[in-house]
Design a protein around this motif. Structure first.
Motif, mmCIF file in Angstrom:
data_model
loop_
_atom_site.group_PDB
_atom_site.id
_atom_site.type_symbol
_atom_site.label_atom_id
_atom_site.label_comp_id
_atom_site.label_asym_id
_atom_site.label_seq_id
_atom_site.Cartn_x
_atom_site.Cartn_y
_atom_site.Cartn_z
ATOM 1 N N ALA A 1 0.959 -0.981 0.052
ATOM 2 C CA ALA A 1 -0.064 0.154 0.153
ATOM 3 C C ALA A 1 0.863 1.089 -0.023
ATOM 4 O O ALA A 1 0.457 2.240 -0.866
ATOM 5 N N ARG A 2 1.963 1.135 0.757
ATOM 6 C CA ARG A 2 2.827 2.345 1.024
ATOM 7 C C ARG A 2 3.408 2.632 -0.547
ATOM 8 O O ARG A 2 3.542 3.743 -1.008
ATOM 9 N N ALA A 3 4.099 1.535 -0.934
ATOM 10 C CA ALA A 3 4.665 1.529 -2.275
ATOM 11 C C ALA A 3 3.752 1.980 -3.374
ATOM 12 O O ALA A 3 4.251 3.040 -4.377
ATOM 13 N N ALA A 4 2.658 1.353 -3.320
ATOM 14 C CA ALA A 4 1.680 1.889 -4.520
ATOM 15 C C ALA A 4 1.177 3.183 -4.389
ATOM 16 O O ALA A 4 0.923 4.028 -5.290
ATOM 17 N N GLY A 5 0.871 3.721 -3.185
ATOM 18 C CA GLY A 5 0.860 5.130 -3.035
ATOM 19 C C GLY A 5 1.712 5.903 -3.650
ATOM 20 O O GLY A 5 1.571 7.020 -4.356
ATOM 21 N N ARG A 6 3.197 5.930 -3.182
ATOM 22 C CA ARG A 6 4.135 6.585 -3.719
ATOM 23 C C ARG A 6 4.547 6.581 -5.040
ATOM 24 O O ARG A 6 4.464 7.373 -5.953
ATOM 25 N N ALA A 7 4.137 5.353 -5.896
ATOM 26 C CA ALA A 7 4.170 5.109 -7.277
ATOM 27 C C ALA A 7 3.222 6.147 -8.025
ATOM 28 O O ALA A 7 3.285 6.591 -9.035
ATOM 29 N N TYR A 8 2.003 5.745 -7.413
ATOM 30 C CA TYR A 8 0.968 6.866 -7.842
ATOM 31 C C TYR A 8 1.015 8.183 -7.796
ATOM 32 O O TYR A 8 0.833 8.892 -8.891
ATOM 33 N N ALA A 9 1.637 8.755 -6.845
ATOM 34 C CA ALA A 9 1.757 10.185 -6.789
ATOM 35 C C ALA A 9 2.976 10.511 -7.549
ATOM 36 O O ALA A 9 2.704 11.680 -8.132
ATOM 37 N N LEU A 10 3.997 9.615 -8.008
ATOM 38 C CA LEU A 10 5.219 10.189 -8.730
ATOM 39 C C LEU A 10 4.682 9.897 -10.062
ATOM 40 O O LEU A 10 5.307 10.440 -11.091
ATOM 41 N N ALA A 11 3.566 9.358 -10.426
ATOM 42 C CA ALA A 11 3.354 9.039 -12.082
ATOM 43 C C ALA A 11 2.842 10.425 -12.527
ATOM 44 O O ALA A 11 2.301 11.298 -11.884
ATOM 45 N N PRO A 12 2.804 10.749 -13.939
ATOM 46 C CA PRO A 12 2.611 12.016 -14.665
ATOM 47 C C PRO A 12 1.030 12.070 -14.776
ATOM 48 O O PRO A 12 0.571 13.142 -14.717
ATOM 49 N N ASP A 13 0.104 11.034 -14.800
ATOM 50 C CA ASP A 13 -1.213 10.953 -14.627
ATOM 51 C C ASP A 13 -1.791 9.787 -14.215
ATOM 52 O O ASP A 13 -1.007 8.982 -13.653
ATOM 53 N N ASP A 14 -3.124 9.836 -13.948
ATOM 54 C CA ASP A 14 -3.997 8.841 -13.512
ATOM 55 C C ASP A 14 -3.693 7.107 -14.055
ATOM 56 O O ASP A 14 -3.804 6.514 -13.263
ATOM 57 N N ALA A 15 -3.850 7.427 -15.341
ATOM 58 C CA ALA A 15 -3.773 6.070 -15.915
ATOM 59 C C ALA A 15 -2.382 5.472 -15.554
ATOM 60 O O ALA A 15 -2.250 4.056 -15.352
ATOM 61 N N GLU A 16 -1.267 6.174 -16.020
ATOM 62 C CA GLU A 16 -0.143 5.690 -15.780
ATOM 63 C C GLU A 16 0.207 5.626 -14.161
ATOM 64 O O GLU A 16 0.842 4.528 -13.852
ATOM 65 N N GLY A 17 -0.367 6.200 -13.344
ATOM 66 C CA GLY A 17 -0.373 6.093 -12.070
ATOM 67 C C GLY A 17 -0.858 4.694 -11.670
ATOM 68 O O GLY A 17 -0.409 3.948 -10.642
ATOM 69 N N GLN A 18 -2.206 4.165 -12.336
ATOM 70 C CA GLN A 18 -2.675 3.036 -11.748
ATOM 71 C C GLN A 18 -1.801 1.911 -12.321
ATOM 72 O O GLN A 18 -1.651 0.707 -11.422
ATOM 73 N N ARG A 19 -1.144 1.916 -13.479
ATOM 74 C CA ARG A 19 -0.401 0.903 -13.802
ATOM 75 C C ARG A 19 1.035 0.781 -12.992
ATOM 76 O O ARG A 19 1.379 -0.344 -12.375
ATOM 77 N N ARG A 20 1.467 1.968 -12.355
ATOM 78 C CA ARG A 20 2.580 1.944 -11.585
ATOM 79 C C ARG A 20 2.335 1.465 -10.412
ATOM 80 O O ARG A 20 3.272 0.787 -9.782
ATOM 81 N N ALA A 21 1.376 1.972 -9.710
ATOM 82 C CA ALA A 21 0.689 1.515 -8.489
ATOM 83 C C ALA A 21 0.663 -0.037 -8.256
ATOM 84 O O ALA A 21 1.040 -0.612 -7.525
ATOM 85 N N LEU A 22 0.014 -0.734 -9.339
ATOM 86 C CA LEU A 22 -0.138 -2.117 -9.484
ATOM 87 C C LEU A 22 1.298 -2.734 -9.473
ATOM 88 O O LEU A 22 1.499 -3.873 -8.710
ATOM 89 N N ALA A 23 2.150 -2.259 -10.471
ATOM 90 C CA ALA A 23 3.433 -2.925 -10.407
ATOM 91 C C ALA A 23 4.164 -2.922 -8.993
ATOM 92 O O ALA A 23 4.793 -3.906 -8.763
#
Length: 149
Positions: free
Chosen positions: A50-72
């Motif tokens: 959950a912590r890593a996904a939140g950080r990855a989502y926040a660092l992404a340029p947009d929501d769609a990329e944030g969702q992919r990065r958060a899941l990864a």
């Protein structure tokens, strides 16, 4: 002279009783210890995911990329704990801008639902392998990891 029937002595029966009681008590105790370790490992993996996904989502340029990065990132956190093959549900919500999480002063909330398999327990009840449900939530202000536009 009449022969008396010999009585069997109880020599050695205490040893047999101790061995059987030990086996009967140690097997459930071993299962409990292994299950607790597995659940603890899963709980730690879920929290770090959950912590890593939140950080990855926040660092992404947009929501769609944030969702992919958060899941990864969440999958990688589980893999780091050695439990890569787990069911994983990731939900991302944002306030006060639910349509665009990467806007202004949004606060991102990442929720992860997962479960771990309990070891050494067969499919006794016919409902699939026994699992222990886990969940974690992490909240990240969008400005914590990146500069607000």
């Amino acid at each position: 002279m009449i022969a008396r029937p010999r009585r069997r002595g109880e020599d050695g029966s205490a040893l047999v009783e101790v061995v059987w009681l030990g086996i009967l008590l140690l097997v459930p105790l071993l299962w409990i210890v292994l299950s607790v370790f597995e659940v603890q490992r899963g709980a730690y993996a879920t929290t770090s995911a959950a912590r890593a996904a939140g950080r990855a989502y926040a660092l992404a340029p947009d929501d769609a990329e944030g969702q992919r990065r958060a899941l990864a990132a969440a999958r990688q956190s589980f893999a780091d704990q050695g439990i890569a093959e787990v069911p994983l549900t990731l939900r991302v919500t944002c306030t006060p801008y639910p349509a665009d999480c990467h806007q202004g002063t949004s606060v991102i909330t990442v929720s992860i639902d997962s479960s771990v398999r309990l070891p050494l327990l067969p499919d006794v009840l016919g409902a699939g392998e026994p699992r222990f449900a886990l969940d974690a939530t992490h909240t990240v202000p969008i400005g914590q990891y990146r500069e607000v536009r």
